[in-house]
Design a protein around this motif. Structure first.
Motif, PDB file in Angstrom:
ATOM      1  N   ARG A   1       2.158   1.696  -3.531  1.00  0.00           N
ATOM      2  CA  ARG A   1       1.070   2.182  -4.381  1.00  0.00           C
ATOM      3  C   ARG A   1       0.791   3.658  -4.130  1.00  0.00           C
ATOM      4  O   ARG A   1       0.585   4.426  -5.058  1.00  0.00           O
ATOM      5  CB  ARG A   1      -0.214   1.382  -4.133  1.00  0.00           C
ATOM      6  CG  ARG A   1      -0.185   0.024  -4.702  1.00  0.00           C
ATOM      7  CD  ARG A   1      -0.291   0.138  -6.190  1.00  0.00           C
ATOM      8  NE  ARG A   1      -0.444  -1.190  -6.753  1.00  0.00           N
ATOM      9  CZ  ARG A   1      -0.293  -1.465  -8.003  1.00  0.00           C
ATOM     10  NH1 ARG A   1       0.016  -0.538  -8.853  1.00  0.00           N
ATOM     11  NH2 ARG A   1      -0.440  -2.682  -8.441  1.00  0.00           N
ATOM     12  N   THR A   2       0.778   4.046  -2.855  1.00  0.00           N
ATOM     13  CA  THR A   2       0.523   5.443  -2.504  1.00  0.00           C
ATOM     14  C   THR A   2       1.601   6.342  -3.078  1.00  0.00           C
ATOM     15  O   THR A   2       1.307   7.402  -3.652  1.00  0.00           O
ATOM     16  CB  THR A   2       0.460   5.605  -0.961  1.00  0.00           C
ATOM     17  OG1 THR A   2      -0.561   4.754  -0.449  1.00  0.00           O
ATOM     18  CG2 THR A   2       0.188   7.035  -0.546  1.00  0.00           C
ATOM     19  N   THR A   3       2.857   5.920  -2.970  1.00  0.00           N
ATOM     20  CA  THR A   3       3.968   6.687  -3.521  1.00  0.00           C
ATOM     21  C   THR A   3       3.819   6.821  -5.032  1.00  0.00           C
ATOM     22  O   THR A   3       4.013   7.903  -5.597  1.00  0.00           O
ATOM     23  CB  THR A   3       5.318   6.019  -3.170  1.00  0.00           C
ATOM     24  OG1 THR A   3       5.410   5.901  -1.746  1.00  0.00           O
ATOM     25  CG2 THR A   3       6.490   6.811  -3.682  1.00  0.00           C
ATOM     26  N   LYS A   4       3.461   5.738  -5.700  1.00  0.00           N
ATOM     27  CA  LYS A   4       3.298   5.760  -7.151  1.00  0.00           C
ATOM     28  C   LYS A   4       2.143   6.692  -7.553  1.00  0.00           C
ATOM     29  O   LYS A   4       2.274   7.483  -8.485  1.00  0.00           O
ATOM     30  CB  LYS A   4       3.034   4.347  -7.671  1.00  0.00           C
ATOM     31  CG  LYS A   4       3.101   4.242  -9.164  1.00  0.00           C
ATOM     32  CD  LYS A   4       3.074   2.790  -9.580  1.00  0.00           C
ATOM     33  CE  LYS A   4       3.367   2.707 -11.058  1.00  0.00           C
ATOM     34  NZ  LYS A   4       3.596   1.357 -11.514  1.00  0.00           N
ATOM     35  N   ILE A   5       1.043   6.628  -6.811  1.00  0.00           N
ATOM     36  CA  ILE A   5      -0.109   7.497  -7.103  1.00  0.00           C
ATOM     37  C   ILE A   5       0.259   8.963  -6.890  1.00  0.00           C
ATOM     38  O   ILE A   5      -0.084   9.829  -7.690  1.00  0.00           O
ATOM     39  CB  ILE A   5      -1.333   7.088  -6.257  1.00  0.00           C
ATOM     40  CG1 ILE A   5      -1.854   5.732  -6.737  1.00  0.00           C
ATOM     41  CG2 ILE A   5      -2.430   8.147  -6.308  1.00  0.00           C
ATOM     42  CD1 ILE A   5      -2.896   5.097  -5.835  1.00  0.00           C
ATOM     43  N   GLU A   6       0.983   9.233  -5.827  1.00  0.00           N
ATOM     44  CA  GLU A   6       1.411  10.615  -5.553  1.00  0.00           C
ATOM     45  C   GLU A   6       2.302  11.134  -6.672  1.00  0.00           C
ATOM     46  O   GLU A   6       2.180  12.282  -7.101  1.00  0.00           O
ATOM     47  CB  GLU A   6       2.128  10.695  -4.202  1.00  0.00           C
ATOM     48  CG  GLU A   6       1.208  10.583  -3.001  1.00  0.00           C
ATOM     49  CD  GLU A   6       1.965  10.481  -1.679  1.00  0.00           C
ATOM     50  OE1 GLU A   6       3.202  10.228  -1.667  1.00  0.00           O
ATOM     51  OE2 GLU A   6       1.310  10.635  -0.637  1.00  0.00           O
TER      52      GLU A   6
ATOM     53  N   LEU B   1       0.821  -1.211   0.000  1.00  0.00           N
ATOM     54  CA  LEU B   1       0.000   0.000   0.000  1.00  0.00           C
ATOM     55  C   LEU B   1       0.858   1.266   0.000  1.00  0.00           C
ATOM     56  O   LEU B   1       0.531   2.252  -0.663  1.00  0.00           O
ATOM     57  CB  LEU B   1      -0.952   0.002   1.198  1.00  0.00           C
ATOM     58  CG  LEU B   1      -2.061  -1.049   1.153  1.00  0.00           C
ATOM     59  CD1 LEU B   1      -2.801  -1.086   2.480  1.00  0.00           C
ATOM     60  CD2 LEU B   1      -3.004  -0.800  -0.003  1.00  0.00           C
ATOM     61  N   GLU B   2       1.957   1.207   0.715  1.00  0.00           N
ATOM     62  CA  GLU B   2       2.874   2.358   0.747  1.00  0.00           C
ATOM     63  C   GLU B   2       3.474   2.596  -0.638  1.00  0.00           C
ATOM     64  O   GLU B   2       3.553   3.738  -1.110  1.00  0.00           O
ATOM     65  CB  GLU B   2       3.984   2.103   1.770  1.00  0.00           C
ATOM     66  CG  GLU B   2       4.867   3.292   2.028  1.00  0.00           C
ATOM     67  CD  GLU B   2       5.891   2.978   3.107  1.00  0.00           C
ATOM     68  OE1 GLU B   2       7.105   3.043   2.796  1.00  0.00           O
ATOM     69  OE2 GLU B   2       5.479   2.663   4.230  1.00  0.00           O
TER      70      GLU B   2
END
Length: 123
Positions: A107-112, A104-105
């Motif tokens: 994925r969050t970094t990639k989305i950001e 999840l971390e």
């Protein structure tokens, strides 16, 4: 049952619970008059009463009847194999949660990153 000690122990339990005779009787599923009769020594509680006392308030039946031993039931020690299995299960669950958090971390970094890139393109 040795009456004087039994009467004292029953009142002691009720006092420790902070309950009135009415409230204690309700919690044990008996009429208040039955509790009064137990406390006066007019009658003795049933086996069901003793089992419920053990279950609900963790009172040792041996202590309640004889006065011997500890008042409260102590936690029994777990078998070493049970402890080992619990540890393995705990470690496995912990590992799965850590992997999921890492995923999840990432994925969050990639989305950001993608959001920043789209904001920069919009400018």
């Amino acid at each position: 049952m040795e009456n004087a000690g039994f009467l004292t122990r029953l009142r002691q339990i009720r006092t420790l619970t902070g309950k009135t005779q009415t409230d204690f009787a309700k919690s044990m599923g008996i009429p208040r008059t039955s509790l009064i009769n137990y406390e006066k020594g007019v009658s003795s509680p049933s086996a069901d009463f003793l089992l419920l006392l053990r279950e609900k308030y963790k009172i040792s039946i041996d202590w309640f009847i004889t006065g011997n031993g500890e008042m409260f039931i102590t936690e029994t020690k777990k078998h070493p194999l049970v402890l080992e299995v619990e540890k393995v299960v705990y470690d496995r669950i912990k590992e799965m949660v850590e992997k999921k958090l890492l995923f999840l971390e990432e994925r969050t970094t990639k989305i950001e990153s993608l959001l920043k890139m789209s904001v920069q393109k919009a400018d």
